[in-house]
Design an enzyme around this catalytic site. Structure first.
Site: not given
Ligand code: UD1
Length: 360
Positions: A207
């Site tokens: 991820h």
């Molecule tokens: C975040 C953390 C990372 C952790 C990871 C665990 C930061 C900088 N990154 O990264 O350290 O390892 O979480 O999962 O804080 N999304 C959903 N549903 C959700 C949340 C997110 O669909 O409930 C999608 C968002 O739309 C986006 C992607 O997932 O496209 C990334 O989500 P985001 O929370 O920005 O960062 P992670 O990659 O999950």
């Protein structure tokens, strides 16, 4: 004497495993400590959030900032504004932040600007790789927090090197491992064909932005992993970030994808696997504790103790180090024994008793 008032912050999936043992230790403690739980809403999907509250028996948050997704600046800014409002309204004696996500850094900053003390759980770990958003979050958080709860002596050294004082640092162990230890007898079978669960299978998770945000690299990496491990079924629970980039990808025949799993199902899956290939931080720790060989697809790790004392090795999917790691796996040379001091399931208790000592 007045109760010690804590504000405990959690925002994203890996935070939930880290706060659960602290909350349970407070609930089981005879000390006069009260807490409010603040969910920033950085992760909001049931699969990444509510299911973890349920599985880990975490109470409903007192506040939810519902910040949702966005750019780093947007997400951080919304958390800063929302958390400051809560702190102005309901100031605690101490804010507890965990891990290295955007919520960790933003809440630390908001609290410190209001002169509220902050304790960082999992402080001091460093990848020294500033292209990782998490490394920036760790550095900013640790540069202004008041108390550091650490998982290893290596983290203590990093903190000392950046100017932290000895009396601010407490080596307590790993709350993620507390959660693992506390749930080992509650694991649930994931909804996957029994034939696979009874076979020798590999677990894959990816991820990190550096591994998944470019489609070509992601597709090539998955093909390479599946071809090198063609004798095994590979089970791949797909993070939403990765799923967004995999829409047009044709799966290799030995790969099975699933939605993100519940905690109790994922640990069940890990525990019965013969190998884990991942780019996660926490999974390096969990596989070390479970004594399952782990190949981490990164150039560095902020958790070097999982290499020296655990079952982890690093490999780059784009060069020979990955072939070498697979060779070691095939010839039984990857480590499957582990022992890391203080990773014993009692970290939550040690944190609560340290807080009680500090404030009394
Ligand atoms: C975040 C953390 C990372 C952790 C990871 C665990 C930061 C900088 N990154 O990264 O350290 O390892 O979480 O999962 O804080 N999304 C959903 N549903 C959700 C949340 C997110 O669909 O409930 C999608 C968002 O739309 C986006 C992607 O997932 O496209 C990334 O989500 P985001 O929370 O920005 O960062 P992670 O990659 O999950």
């Amino acid at each position: 004497m007045q109760s010690i008032k804590l504000a405990i912050v959690a925002g994203a999936r890996p935070n939930f495993m880290k706060i659960a043992p602290i909350i349970h230790a407070i609930q089981n403690s005879s000390k006069d400590i009260v807490f409010k739980l603040i969910h920033t809403g950085q992760h909001y999907d049931k699969l990444l959030s509510d299911n973890f509250f349920e599985d880990l028996n975490i109470p409903e948050p007192d506040y939810n900032l519902n910040v949702g997704s966005g750019s780093h600046a947007e997400q951080t800014a919304e958390i800063l504004v929302g958390f400051e409002r809560i702190m102005l309204d309901d100031a605690p004696d101490l804010v507890i932040v965990v891990g290295d996500v955007n919520s960790t850094m933003a809440c630390t900053l908001a609290a410190k600007k209001l002169n509220i003390k902050v304790a960082h759980v999992e402080a001091g770990i460093r990848s020294f790789d500033l292209t990782m958003p998490e490394e920036i979050n760790r550095m900013v958080t640790d540069s202004i927090a008041d108390y550091y709860f650490t998982t290893t002596e290596i983290a203590n050294v990093n903190l000392r090197n950046s100017g932290a004082k000895e009396q601010q640092i407490f080596l307590v162990g790993n709350t993620m491992i507390d959660t693992l230890v506390n749930n080992l007898n509650k694991l649930k079978k994931p909804v996957i064909d029994n034939k696979i669960l009874d076979s020798q299978y590999v677990v894959l998770t990816l991820h990190r932005p550096s591994n998944v945000d470019a489609y070509d690299k992601l597709a090539q990496s998955i093909r390479r992993i599946c071809s090198k491990l063609q004798d095994y079924t590979i089970v791949f629970p797909v993070h939403p970030r990765t799923a967004n980039h995999l829409k047009d990808f044709t799966l290799p025949s030995n790969l099975i994808t699933t939605p993100p799993m519940r905690y109790l199902e994922f640990i069940y899956l890990l525990r019965k696997s013969v190998l884990v290939v991942t780019d996660s931080g926490g999974i390096q720790e969990e596989t070390s504790y479970l004594e399952i060989p782990c190949i981490t697809l990164r150039k560095n790790t902020e958790r070097p103790e999982t290499i020296t004392m655990g079952t982890n090795i690093l490999a780059d999917i784009e060069d020979d180090s990955f072939d070498e790691a697979i060779n070691q796996f095939n010839t039984g040379q990857l480590k499957s024994k582990s022992s890391i001091p203080y990773w014993d399931g009692r970290t939550g208790e040690r944190i609560v008793s340290t807080i009680s000592n500090i404030f009394n």
